[in-house]
Structure formats: C-alpha cells, structure tokens
Scaffold this active site. Structure first.
Site, PDB file in Angstrom:
ATOM      1  N   SER A   9       0.831  -1.211   0.000  1.00  0.00           N
ATOM      2  CA  SER A   9       0.000   0.000   0.000  1.00  0.00           C
ATOM      3  C   SER A   9       0.861   1.254   0.000  1.00  0.00           C
ATOM      4  O   SER A   9       1.816   1.343   0.757  1.00  0.00           O
ATOM      5  CB  SER A   9      -0.867   0.058   1.264  1.00  0.00           C
ATOM      6  OG  SER A   9      -1.705  -1.040   1.324  1.00  0.00           O
ATOM      7  N   HIS A  40      -4.595  -1.648  -5.799  1.00  0.00           N
ATOM      8  CA  HIS A  40      -3.579  -2.635  -6.187  1.00  0.00           C
ATOM      9  C   HIS A  40      -3.840  -3.066  -7.626  1.00  0.00           C
ATOM     10  O   HIS A  40      -4.912  -3.593  -7.918  1.00  0.00           O
ATOM     11  CB  HIS A  40      -3.666  -3.902  -5.331  1.00  0.00           C
ATOM     12  CG  HIS A  40      -3.146  -3.750  -3.937  1.00  0.00           C
ATOM     13  ND1 HIS A  40      -1.831  -3.959  -3.603  1.00  0.00           N
ATOM     14  CD2 HIS A  40      -3.762  -3.422  -2.794  1.00  0.00           C
ATOM     15  CE1 HIS A  40      -1.669  -3.769  -2.308  1.00  0.00           C
ATOM     16  NE2 HIS A  40      -2.827  -3.437  -1.783  1.00  0.00           N
ATOM     17  N   HIS A  62      -3.426 -11.388  -2.057  1.00  0.00           N
ATOM     18  CA  HIS A  62      -3.600 -11.655  -0.624  1.00  0.00           C
ATOM     19  C   HIS A  62      -4.396 -12.938  -0.401  1.00  0.00           C
ATOM     20  O   HIS A  62      -5.306 -13.262  -1.162  1.00  0.00           O
ATOM     21  CB  HIS A  62      -4.367 -10.500   0.041  1.00  0.00           C
ATOM     22  CG  HIS A  62      -3.701  -9.166  -0.057  1.00  0.00           C
ATOM     23  ND1 HIS A  62      -3.895  -8.316  -1.126  1.00  0.00           N
ATOM     24  CD2 HIS A  62      -2.844  -8.537   0.778  1.00  0.00           C
ATOM     25  CE1 HIS A  62      -3.175  -7.227  -0.942  1.00  0.00           C
ATOM     26  NE2 HIS A  62      -2.535  -7.323   0.202  1.00  0.00           N
ATOM     27  N   TYR A  64      -6.593 -13.300   1.834  1.00  0.00           N
ATOM     28  CA  TYR A  64      -8.002 -12.971   2.130  1.00  0.00           C
ATOM     29  C   TYR A  64      -8.831 -12.737   0.863  1.00  0.00           C
ATOM     30  O   TYR A  64     -10.052 -12.652   0.935  1.00  0.00           O
ATOM     31  CB  TYR A  64      -8.109 -11.754   3.069  1.00  0.00           C
ATOM     32  CG  TYR A  64      -7.567 -10.449   2.536  1.00  0.00           C
ATOM     33  CD1 TYR A  64      -8.214  -9.742   1.529  1.00  0.00           C
ATOM     34  CD2 TYR A  64      -6.392  -9.918   3.056  1.00  0.00           C
ATOM     35  CE1 TYR A  64      -7.701  -8.550   1.040  1.00  0.00           C
ATOM     36  CE2 TYR A  64      -5.882  -8.718   2.587  1.00  0.00           C
ATOM     37  CZ  TYR A  64      -6.540  -8.043   1.583  1.00  0.00           C
ATOM     38  OH  TYR A  64      -6.023  -6.872   1.101  1.00  0.00           O
ATOM     39  N   GLU A  65      -8.166 -12.638  -0.285  1.00  0.00           N
ATOM     40  CA  GLU A  65      -8.925 -12.496  -1.538  1.00  0.00           C
ATOM     41  C   GLU A  65      -9.473 -13.845  -1.999  1.00  0.00           C
ATOM     42  O   GLU A  65     -10.217 -13.913  -2.971  1.00  0.00           O
ATOM     43  CB  GLU A  65      -8.025 -11.923  -2.630  1.00  0.00           C
ATOM     44  CG  GLU A  65      -7.616 -10.480  -2.375  1.00  0.00           C
ATOM     45  CD  GLU A  65      -6.582  -9.998  -3.381  1.00  0.00           C
ATOM     46  OE1 GLU A  65      -6.982  -9.629  -4.489  1.00  0.00           O
ATOM     47  OE2 GLU A  65      -5.383 -10.001  -3.057  1.00  0.00           O
ATOM     48  N   ALA A  93       2.207  -2.544   4.385  1.00  0.00           N
ATOM     49  CA  ALA A  93       1.690  -1.668   5.439  1.00  0.00           C
ATOM     50  C   ALA A  93       1.333  -2.569   6.606  1.00  0.00           C
ATOM     51  O   ALA A  93       0.863  -3.690   6.406  1.00  0.00           O
ATOM     52  CB  ALA A  93       0.446  -0.954   4.934  1.00  0.00           C
ATOM     53  N   MET A 192      -1.292  -8.385   6.713  1.00  0.00           N
ATOM     54  CA  MET A 192      -2.015  -9.465   6.019  1.00  0.00           C
ATOM     55  C   MET A 192      -1.256  -9.996   4.796  1.00  0.00           C
ATOM     56  O   MET A 192      -1.865 -10.481   3.846  1.00  0.00           O
ATOM     57  CB  MET A 192      -3.397  -8.960   5.596  1.00  0.00           C
ATOM     58  CG  MET A 192      -4.194  -8.363   6.747  1.00  0.00           C
ATOM     59  SD  MET A 192      -5.726  -7.631   6.196  1.00  0.00           S
ATOM     60  CE  MET A 192      -6.217  -6.701   7.663  1.00  0.00           C
ATOM     61  N   SER A 193       0.051  -9.852   4.805  1.00  0.00           N
ATOM     62  CA  SER A 193       0.818 -10.285   3.624  1.00  0.00           C
ATOM     63  C   SER A 193       2.235 -10.673   4.040  1.00  0.00           C
ATOM     64  O   SER A 193       2.507 -10.920   5.202  1.00  0.00           O
ATOM     65  CB  SER A 193       0.877  -9.132   2.603  1.00  0.00           C
ATOM     66  OG  SER A 193       1.649  -8.065   3.140  1.00  0.00           O
ATOM     67  N   ASN A 216      -0.431   2.492  11.244  1.00  0.00           N
ATOM     68  CA  ASN A 216      -1.314   2.780  12.384  1.00  0.00           C
ATOM     69  C   ASN A 216      -0.815   1.959  13.564  1.00  0.00           C
ATOM     70  O   ASN A 216      -0.120   0.960  13.376  1.00  0.00           O
ATOM     71  CB  ASN A 216      -2.758   2.346  12.042  1.00  0.00           C
ATOM     72  CG  ASN A 216      -2.805   0.871  11.632  1.00  0.00           C
ATOM     73  OD1 ASN A 216      -2.443   0.508  10.501  1.00  0.00           O
ATOM     74  ND2 ASN A 216      -3.194   0.023  12.554  1.00  0.00           N
ATOM     75  N   HIS A 228      -9.185   1.426   6.778  1.00  0.00           N
ATOM     76  CA  HIS A 228      -8.335   1.330   5.591  1.00  0.00           C
ATOM     77  C   HIS A 228      -7.923   2.732   5.130  1.00  0.00           C
ATOM     78  O   HIS A 228      -6.834   2.933   4.599  1.00  0.00           O
ATOM     79  CB  HIS A 228      -9.108   0.590   4.483  1.00  0.00           C
ATOM     80  CG  HIS A 228      -8.280   0.284   3.267  1.00  0.00           C
ATOM     81  ND1 HIS A 228      -7.065  -0.378   3.334  1.00  0.00           N
ATOM     82  CD2 HIS A 228      -8.493   0.537   1.958  1.00  0.00           C
ATOM     83  CE1 HIS A 228      -6.566  -0.500   2.103  1.00  0.00           C
ATOM     84  NE2 HIS A 228      -7.412   0.047   1.252  1.00  0.00           N
TER      85      HIS A 228
HETATM   86  N1  HPA Z   1      -3.552  -4.950  11.124  1.00  0.00           N
HETATM   87  C1  HPA Z   1      -3.425  -5.763  10.049  1.00  0.00           C
HETATM   88  N2  HPA Z   1      -3.019  -5.329   8.864  1.00  0.00           N
HETATM   89  C2  HPA Z   1      -2.717  -4.024   8.747  1.00  0.00           C
HETATM   90  C3  HPA Z   1      -2.838  -3.126   9.815  1.00  0.00           C
HETATM   91  C4  HPA Z   1      -3.274  -3.625  11.081  1.00  0.00           C
HETATM   92  O1  HPA Z   1      -3.387  -2.891  12.077  1.00  0.00           O
HETATM   93  N3  HPA Z   1      -2.452  -1.912   9.347  1.00  0.00           N
HETATM   94  C5  HPA Z   1      -2.121  -2.074   8.039  1.00  0.00           C
HETATM   95  N4  HPA Z   1      -2.292  -3.347   7.658  1.00  0.00           N
END
Ligand code: HPA
Length: 253
Positions: A9, A40, A62, A64-65, A93, A192-193, A216, A228
């Site tokens: 990201s 993406h 990903h 999750y896709e 990210a 998540m990757s 974050n 997001h």
């Molecule tokens: N958790 C999972 N995946 C993420 C996060 C998070 O806080 N921030 C960016 N991708």
C-alpha cells in the site's frame, strides 16, 4: 540476475520509475490470478531502475482475496524461473504492536511469524529444485541486506526500526485481545501479507529484504478504531521516504 520488488500500500507509484521492457499480467502467469484490492493493480513490470534489472509486482495477491497461499506465490516462482530474480524486496503496510513505534515509522523486518496462515509449501515438494523438502527458516531475511538498509537509512536520516512481522489471514483487523496475544508471542507489527511470500522466496534460495510501513498502531493500543482510509493516508504521507529508501537499496545491491 534481477531484483524483485513487491509493492505494498502506498508504494504503487514506485512502479512508474521503472523503464519497462515487458509487462506481464498475473493472469498470464496463472489463469486463476488477478488482483482485487482497491489501489492494487495486478501485474509484473520487468525493466530497469537505478541501472539494475528489476521485476516489480505492482499489486500483490492476498490470502483474504480467496487465493490459496500456494497460488499467491506463483509470481515469485515466475520471477525466479523466468526473469532470473535472485533478490526480493518485499514491502507492506502494517499495524504497530511494539509500543515504542508510532504511525509513519518504517520497520525493517528481521524475522517473522507465519504460524497463523497455511504454508505455501504444503503439497509441493521442492526437493528437485532446492535439494530438500524441509527448509531452514533461521535467516529468512538476508543479514547483509539488513545491514545495508540500516546504513542507507542512517545516511538518509530515516529512523528505521527493526522488528518481527506477524501475518494474519485478514481481511478483518485484529481485536485488542489478539494484539495482546501477538505481543506476547514476540511480534512487533502485524499485517495481512509478506510472511508467506518471504518464506517461499527464502525456500527457493532468493535473498529477501522486508520493509514495513507502520501505518497505524494496532487495535487497542490507543482508543481509535482502525480504518483502511487511515492506512492509506499514512502510507501516502510517508510514501516518499519509503520509495527513497527502497530505490537506494536497489541502487546499492
Ligand atoms: N492490522 C493488520 N493489517 C494491517 C494493519 C493492522 O493494524 N495496518 C495495516 N495493515
């Protein structure tokens, strides 16, 4: 020889710097592949950057896709077998679990926890390619590239953190209780990757470097909810530093 780069990201723009010689859509690599996440794209750009031959994955796949982890490493196998990639820089990210981090920090990944997602090696025997079915994961992330990344970060006055990345399945963010558990397990950041990709690349003998943008603080660390939008805004805000660090690493590899 070529350097592979997986753009997470906020790093998508990086692909524009590549002098493209060839563009390969993921669907040409495997008919079941496309990339569905907003922001993406799903293609591999092969060309030159910083006088180096590179293969840039613009848009990653990903779990999750709905892809199996086996499917989502297909572009990595393609990069190695068809494009001669021997070094892979993976970016992403993530949420910061280590409370000394803050949103906007960059973290060099020094180890990882993949235990919450299936191995991409299940059902695949790489013995012919790699000499073994059971791969050592003591040094998934290349120590020499880690030192180089820190030297470059110091020169660029970037406060590059170090830490352990934990991959979840997503797509939901974590609960505060999960974040407490992950901290106990030794994770500094969650996303998540990446870990599946790094595992697979390492098993194939590719040198791996991983850099995470802490977009974050993870759930429950402060009182705000996760979104997001916040992830994208932070990734955009530090994107220039992030791109700068990655292009310097490419130029000095
Ligand atoms: N958790 C999972 N995946 C993420 C996060 C998070 O806080 N921030 C960016 N991708």
């Amino acid at each position: 020889m070529a350097i592979g780069i997986i753009l997470g990201s906020g790093l998508g723009e990086f692909a524009e710097k590549v002098e493209a010689e060839k563009i390969i859509n993921y669907s040409e690599i495997d008919s079941g592949l496309r990339s569905t996440v907003e922001g993406h794209q799903g293609r591999l750009i092969y060309g030159s950057l910083e006088n180096k031959q590179v293969a840039v994955m613009q848009g990653r796949l990903h779990y999750y896709e709905g892809y199996s982890t086996r499917q989502l490493v297909k572009p990595i196998e393609y990069m190695k077998d068809e494009l001669g990639v021997d070094t892979l820089i993976i970016t992403n990210a993530s949420g910061g679990i280590n409370e000394s981090f803050k949103a906007g920090d960059l973290m060099l990944i020094n180890d990882q926890i993949t235990s919450f997602v299936p191995s991409p090696l299940i059902g695949v025997d790489l013995t012919d390619k790699t000499g073994s079915r059971f791969h050592d994961m003591t040094y998934v992330y290349d120590r020499d590239i880690m030192s180089l990344a820190h030297r470059i970060a110091d020169d660029l006055k970037i406060d590059l953190k170090d830490g352990v990345y934990l991959q979840t399945t997503g797509p939901q963010y974590e609960t505060p209780a999960e974040i407490r558990m992950f901290r106990t397990l030794g994770a500094d950041a969650v996303g998540m990757s990446t870990a599946v990709e790094a595992l697979h690349a390492h098993a194939l003998g590719i040198r791996v470097c991983g850099i995470s943008c802490i977009t974050n603080m993870a759930a429950g660390i402060n009182s705000s909810k996760l979104s997001h939008k916040e992830v994208q805004e932070t990734a955009d805000r530090v994107g220039e530093n992030f791109r700068n660090l990655v292009s310097h690493i490419v130029s000095l590899l």
